[in-house]
Each structure stands twice: as structure tokens, then as C-alpha cells.
Design a protein around this motif. Structure first.
Motif, short mmCIF file in Angstrom:
data_model
loop_
_atom_site.label_atom_id
_atom_site.label_comp_id
_atom_site.label_asym_id
_atom_site.label_seq_id
_atom_site.Cartn_x
_atom_site.Cartn_y
_atom_site.Cartn_z
N ARG A 178 13.06 38.90 -34.37
CA ARG A 178 14.18 39.32 -33.89
C ARG A 178 13.95 39.93 -32.31
O ARG A 178 14.55 39.78 -31.48
CB ARG A 178 14.71 40.59 -34.87
N GLY A 198 13.08 37.71 -29.57
CA GLY A 198 14.45 36.88 -28.91
C GLY A 198 15.56 37.74 -28.32
O GLY A 198 16.54 37.33 -28.07
N ASP A 199 15.22 39.00 -28.35
CA ASP A 199 16.17 39.95 -27.60
C ASP A 199 15.59 40.95 -26.82
O ASP A 199 15.22 42.06 -27.05
CB ASP A 199 16.98 40.52 -28.90
N ALA A 234 17.25 42.85 -24.38
CA ALA A 234 17.92 44.10 -24.35
C ALA A 234 17.77 44.81 -25.49
O ALA A 234 17.58 46.07 -25.29
CB ALA A 234 19.46 43.69 -24.64
N LEU A 235 17.25 44.35 -26.71
CA LEU A 235 16.94 45.36 -27.89
C LEU A 235 15.56 45.79 -27.68
O LEU A 235 15.42 47.08 -27.76
CB LEU A 235 16.97 44.41 -29.01
N ARG A 236 14.72 44.93 -26.94
CA ARG A 236 13.24 45.55 -26.69
C ARG A 236 13.50 46.63 -25.62
O ARG A 236 12.71 47.66 -25.84
CB ARG A 236 12.59 44.35 -26.23
#
Length: 420
Positions: free
Chosen positions: A375, A378-379, A381-383
Motif C-alpha cells: 500500500r 503505491g501511494d 502522498a501517504l508515504r
């Protein structure tokens, strides 16, 4: 080197003397040379030594188990009044362990203590008038005489008897015999330390609670570790795509177990979803089993590196699923300081303040660890959000200047001084 100064000499006369507390005379016993500060125990012991050196004249008695570290002794002489270093030869250590089996002494204490160091401690205590003795790690408590009339502050860091208990549980009945024996012996030794010292310090409130439960010591003080965060870190749009990192001493059994767990149960699942993902194991002294992991798809083993920043600044995720974890994991703090989202096991996250949940995701099962890594990869912005939260977390809780103040306050309390 400051030389063999008088006990408290060097203060200016008159009004300045009234405004400043006199310098203390301190004996610091440390299980390993507290330099260079490049791994967990040395990072903490080095900063403790620097904190003591701000307040007084320090005599350091320590061991060295890596001959390469001897070149750093002169650096420590710049901050200490005297430095005495005693080598730890493994053969001597194992002979002492065999002899200790027939006694009640903890085997880890027998391995590390040396008679020449014990003699030097006795000489220093007889020849100087100390205000304070500070010990770092339980092994060096064996050097303290029973009739010592100087207040002692002891930094256990972690409750090692609890760690040995975990080793015993993990290894089963036969292979767990020695760890369980060491748990009992070291637990009794820790109880003696707790009873005889003015203050006992551990690295987390969790460890303070464990110490109280195991040895009946109430009022143990929790003082954490710090980390030096870079002023600027790469954003998550410019890092090495798909790179996941684990940093640590790779001959330390919990680290070896963690990367083996990743290689067996987590990484194949990650690669099913992210075929180009790479798992990089960074750290000195990798065991043969760890080195062999580099033959598996998508796994790299670097061995010792000159600078961790090249790896922490390039990675997108830190994966730290330790099954056995005591105290604060410096690898977690370093990852957060570099803006990495951390995927960890419950035993790791339990050592952190509650508000770490913004930066550290906690999962017990291999499949859940893999899903969280996928997850995050693939993201971006979340990282970025998790990484920014981690940097705020370490600034809030793990700033060395703040921790230095906690040590100064504790020592002032032990000595009955007004806060400096």
C-alpha cells in the motif's frame, strides 16, 4: 585531553563561583567504548558521557571488543579527565562463562567483566573523592564494591532479564535452557542493582514497568534516546522507487530473525504485487545466513556502509518486524528522522509514545505486513504524510538537547542540588 586535573578545579573566583554550581567529580563505568556513536548502545552511552562531561570531570572505565575502536580513545580523552580501556578477548570471555556455570553469577556479566578493570575501579575509588558514580549496562555493576558510600545512578537501558526470557521462550525446552538460566541469574543481579542504587534509569516507560514487575523496583526513571534529524530530506516523489530498507547490526539475533522473517514470509508476498520492489539489508557484520539472503530475488545485503544517509534518504519504506524488542529501537528513530514511513511489529511499536501511530503502522502477521508495504509503495502522498509525521514525532520526543536536560535534572535530584 584535560589531564589529571584537581577534583573540582578551574572555577572562576568571586561572584561567578556563586552563580555556577561547582563541577562534579564523576566515575563513569561503561560496558563498551562509547565511541563512535554509530549503533544503538554506543549512541546512548556517548550522549550520556557528553552530558556528564558538561557537569563535571569524568573518569571513564570501559571495555573494547572491536580492536578498530581503539583508534577513537584519543577523541574521548578530549572530554574526560582520564580514560581506561580494557580489551575483551572472546576466548577469555568464554572461559569465564564456563567457570561461571558452576556459580550463581550471570553468564553475560562473567563474559564481560575483567579483573584488571575491577582493580582500576578500586584504585580510582580509593584515590579520588567522587560526587557520583554512573554505570551503563548491567554488566559493569559487578565492579562496584558493596561498601561504596558514593551515590550511584545506573542506566540499565533495557531489562535484559526480560530479553533472555524471550530468547528462552523462542528456542523451546532444550535450546532455551541457557537463556532461561540467564534470565533467573540476571534477574537476581538486576534486583541487587535496583536495591543498591540511588536511581535506576531505563529507556522507556514500558521498560520501567517491566523492571518494577520483575524486581520490585518502584520509581525507575524513563529517559529515552535521541536522534539527530537532517534539516532537509528528499521528498517521496524523488526517492528510489520500490526500495524498502532494514538497518541494524546484522549479527544481533533479533535483527537476523527479523530479516529472515521478511525474506521467508513477507517479501515474496510484496513481490507478487510489486515485482520490481527491492529489500535492502544495511548493517555491519552480517551472518552467513543473512549474506545468503542476497541470492533471493529482490533482496540486497550491503554489509557495513560508511554512511547510512545514502540508504535512508533513498528508501521509500522502513520495514522493522522484530519479534523480540526491548527499549527504544534506534533504527526506528533514524528511519523517522529521514522521513520514512515505518512498518513494524507490535513489539517495536509498543516501545514508542502513543502518538507514533501517525508514522508507524503496526502489524503482527506476515500477510498484513506485506499488504501495508505494498500500500505504501503505491501511494507517494501517504508515504509523504507518514514520513512528515515521523519527523515531527522525533522532534517532539527524541531531541538530544531535551534528553540532556532530563539527565541533568535527575543528577541534580540525586545530589540534592538546585536545578542547573
Amino acid at each position: 585531553m584535560h589531564g589529571d586535573r584537581s577534583q573540582h578545579g578551574g572555577e572562576p573566583a568571586g561572584c561567578a563561583e556563586e552563580l555556577q554550581p561547582r563541577r562534579l567529580s564523576v566515575l563513569f563505568l561503561c560496558h563498551r567504548l562509547p565511541f563512535p556513536p554509530d549503533k544503538g548502545d554506543k549512541i546512548r552511552s556517548y550522549h550520556l558521557l557528553m552530558s556528564l562531561a558538561k557537569q563535571g570531570d569524568v573518569d571513564l572505565v570501559t571495555h573494547v571488543d572491536d580492536p578498530r575502536d581503539l583508534r577513537h580513545v584519543e577523541v574521548l580523552r578530549e572530554s574526560c579527565r582520564t580514560v581506561d580501556v580494557f580489551p575483551l578477548h572472546p576466548v577469555v570471555g568464554y572461559v569465564r562463562v564456563l567457570g561461571a556455570l558452576a556459580t550463581r553469577a550471570p553468564l553475560s556479566v562473567a563474559y564481560m567483566t575483567r579483573r584488571p578493570a575491577a582493580r582500576r575501579v578500586r584504585e580510582l575509588l580509593a584515590g579520588r573523592s567522587y560526587d557520583l558514580v554512573v554505570g551503563y549496562s548491567s554488566q559493569v555493576a559487578a565492579y562496584l564494591p558493596e561498601d561504596l558510600d558514593v551515590p550511584v545512578v545506573f542506566d540499565l537501558v533495557d531489562v535484559d532479564s526480560a530479553k533472555w526470557a524471550a530468547y528462552g521462550d523462542a528456542r523451546g525446552v532444550l535450546r532455551g535452557f541457557i537463556p532461561r538460566l540467564e534470565e533467573r541469574r540476571l534477574g537476581a543481579f538486576e534486583k541487587r542493582i535496583a536495591a543498591e542504587c540511588a536511581r535506576v534509569v531505563v529507556a522507556t516507560q514500558r521498560e520501567a514497568s517491566v523492571l518494577e514487575q520483575r524486581v520490585g523496583r518502584f520509581g525507575a526513571v524513563a529517559i529515552g534516546n535521541g536522534v539527530i534529524a537532517p534539516a532537509v530530506v528528499p521528498d517521496h516523489g524523488s526517492r528510489d522507487a520500490g526500495l524498502v530498507v532494514f538497518v541494524g547490526m546484522m549479527d544481533y539475533p533479533p535483527n537476523v530473525d527479523a530479516v529472515q522473517r521478511i525474506a521467508d514470509g513477507v517479501w515474496p508476498r510484496v513481490r507478487e504485487s510489486v515485482p520490481d520492489a527491492r529489500f535492502r539489508i544495511v548493517g555491519r557484520a552480517p551472518t552467513a545466513n543473512v549474506r545468503e539472503l542476497a541470492a533471493r530475488p529482490g533482496i540486497e545485503v550491503t554489509g557495513e556502509v560508511p554512511d547510512l544517509s545514502a540508504h535512508l534518504g533513498a528508501a521509500e519504506v522502513a520495514l522493522i518486524p522484530l519479534r523480540i524488542a526491548r527499549g527504544i529501537q534506534n533504527k526506528v528513530l533514524e528511519a523517522m528522522a529521514w522521513g520514512l514511513p515505518v512498518v513494524a511489529s507490535p513489539s517495536v511499536s509498543a516501545c514508542l509514545h502513543d502518538d507514533a501511530a501517525e508514522a508507524v503502522s503496526r502489524h503482527a502477521e506476515d500477510a498484513d505486513l506485506a499488504d501495508e508495504v505494498v500500500r505504501l509503495l503505491g501511494d507517494a502522498a501517504l508515504r509523504q504524510s507518514r514520513g512528515d509525521a515521523g519527523r515531527r514525532f522525533v522532534a517532539r520526543h527524541h531531541d538530544w538537547e531535551r534528553i540532556d536536560g532530563q539527565w541533568a535534572e535527575l543528577i541534580d535530584g540525586v545530589l540534592g542540588r538546585a536545578a542547573s
